[in-house]
Design a protein around this motif. Sequence first.
Motif, short mmCIF file in Angstrom:
data_model
loop_
_atom_site.label_atom_id
_atom_site.label_comp_id
_atom_site.label_asym_id
_atom_site.label_seq_id
_atom_site.Cartn_x
_atom_site.Cartn_y
_atom_site.Cartn_z
N GLY A 193 -41.60 40.58 5.69
CA GLY A 193 -41.43 39.57 6.23
C GLY A 193 -40.48 38.80 5.37
O GLY A 193 -40.15 37.59 5.48
N ASN A 215 -39.62 39.11 10.91
CA ASN A 215 -40.88 39.09 11.24
C ASN A 215 -41.52 37.66 11.09
O ASN A 215 -41.21 36.93 10.05
CB ASN A 215 -41.78 40.01 10.19
CG ASN A 215 -41.65 41.56 10.88
OD1 ASN A 215 -42.29 41.65 12.01
ND2 ASN A 215 -41.40 42.34 10.06
N ASP A 216 -42.63 37.50 11.96
CA ASP A 216 -43.44 36.19 11.93
C ASP A 216 -44.90 36.78 11.87
O ASP A 216 -45.05 37.69 12.09
CB ASP A 216 -43.18 35.11 12.83
CG ASP A 216 -43.17 35.73 14.40
OD1 ASP A 216 -43.80 36.60 14.49
OD2 ASP A 216 -42.56 35.05 15.21
N LEU A 217 -45.76 35.80 11.90
CA LEU A 217 -47.23 36.23 11.92
C LEU A 217 -47.60 36.90 13.05
O LEU A 217 -48.46 37.83 12.87
CB LEU A 217 -48.10 35.00 11.90
CG LEU A 217 -49.70 35.24 11.99
CD1 LEU A 217 -50.05 36.02 10.62
CD2 LEU A 217 -50.43 33.79 11.95
N ALA A 241 -50.19 31.53 3.63
CA ALA A 241 -49.55 32.68 4.22
C ALA A 241 -50.31 33.74 3.84
O ALA A 241 -50.44 34.70 5.01
CB ALA A 241 -48.05 32.73 3.89
#
Length: 257
Positions: free
Chosen positions: A46, A51-53, A81
């Motif tokens: 990330g 990338n994200d959640l 996060a």
Amino acid sequence: MPAPINAFKAALAKGDMQYGCWAGFADAYATEVLASARFDWLVIDGEHAPNDLRSITAQLAVLSSKHSHPVVRLPMGEDWAIKQVLDAGAQTLLIPMVESADQACALVRAMRYPPHGIRGSGAALARASNFSTIPDYIATANAQMCLVVQVETMDGIAALDEILKVEGVDGVFIGPSDLAADMGHMGDSSAAPVARTIKDALARIAASDKAAGILALDHGTAQTYADWGAQFLAVGIDVVMLAQTARATMAKWRDEG
């Protein structure tokens, strides 16, 4: 029923060599393909990948039944996060640019439930508890958390011995590219001063109760790092693998055409 056993954490504790690869496509389908190679661990990146959640969660899902253990690298060590990716099911985090023992201690606390940390206990709706089907998740999750901190600046190297004393840090990953840049050798981690610093750092980590990790993209360098004490070794980057293979294939046809 307790939280799932973290096989990667257990392997590091036993001293087993673990070979890994970077997963940078930010796509679950590509990561599932990569897992078919049976790397011991895969970095869902990330920091330098898009990338994200949601994309991290999707990749955690496809790796849940695979040999390859997911290691989530966040772009920073923010408490919120960390909480999100742990609730998404991550058990192992790789946090960049750690430069002090205090910073490492804060990361350990962010990954643990009270009284040993500050992680929020709303696991009932989380993938980590298999959506409340693991009744003992909160009581047992702390023991399965694995923290790997990245040391990749001279400030981090200076603080390495103190970082190695932090309980709850499982491994220290040397970042050769950023370390080289910080030392004034941009893009050249093989420069003699950088190589000496890496060798010394890997040896100090290996002599501690932590595992030493690093990334190398050619076999010779990777073997050298292993000889210097690296126990979890990243030996490839999926994006680079595809790019190199595609270019080599086209170059061959151009040469033969």
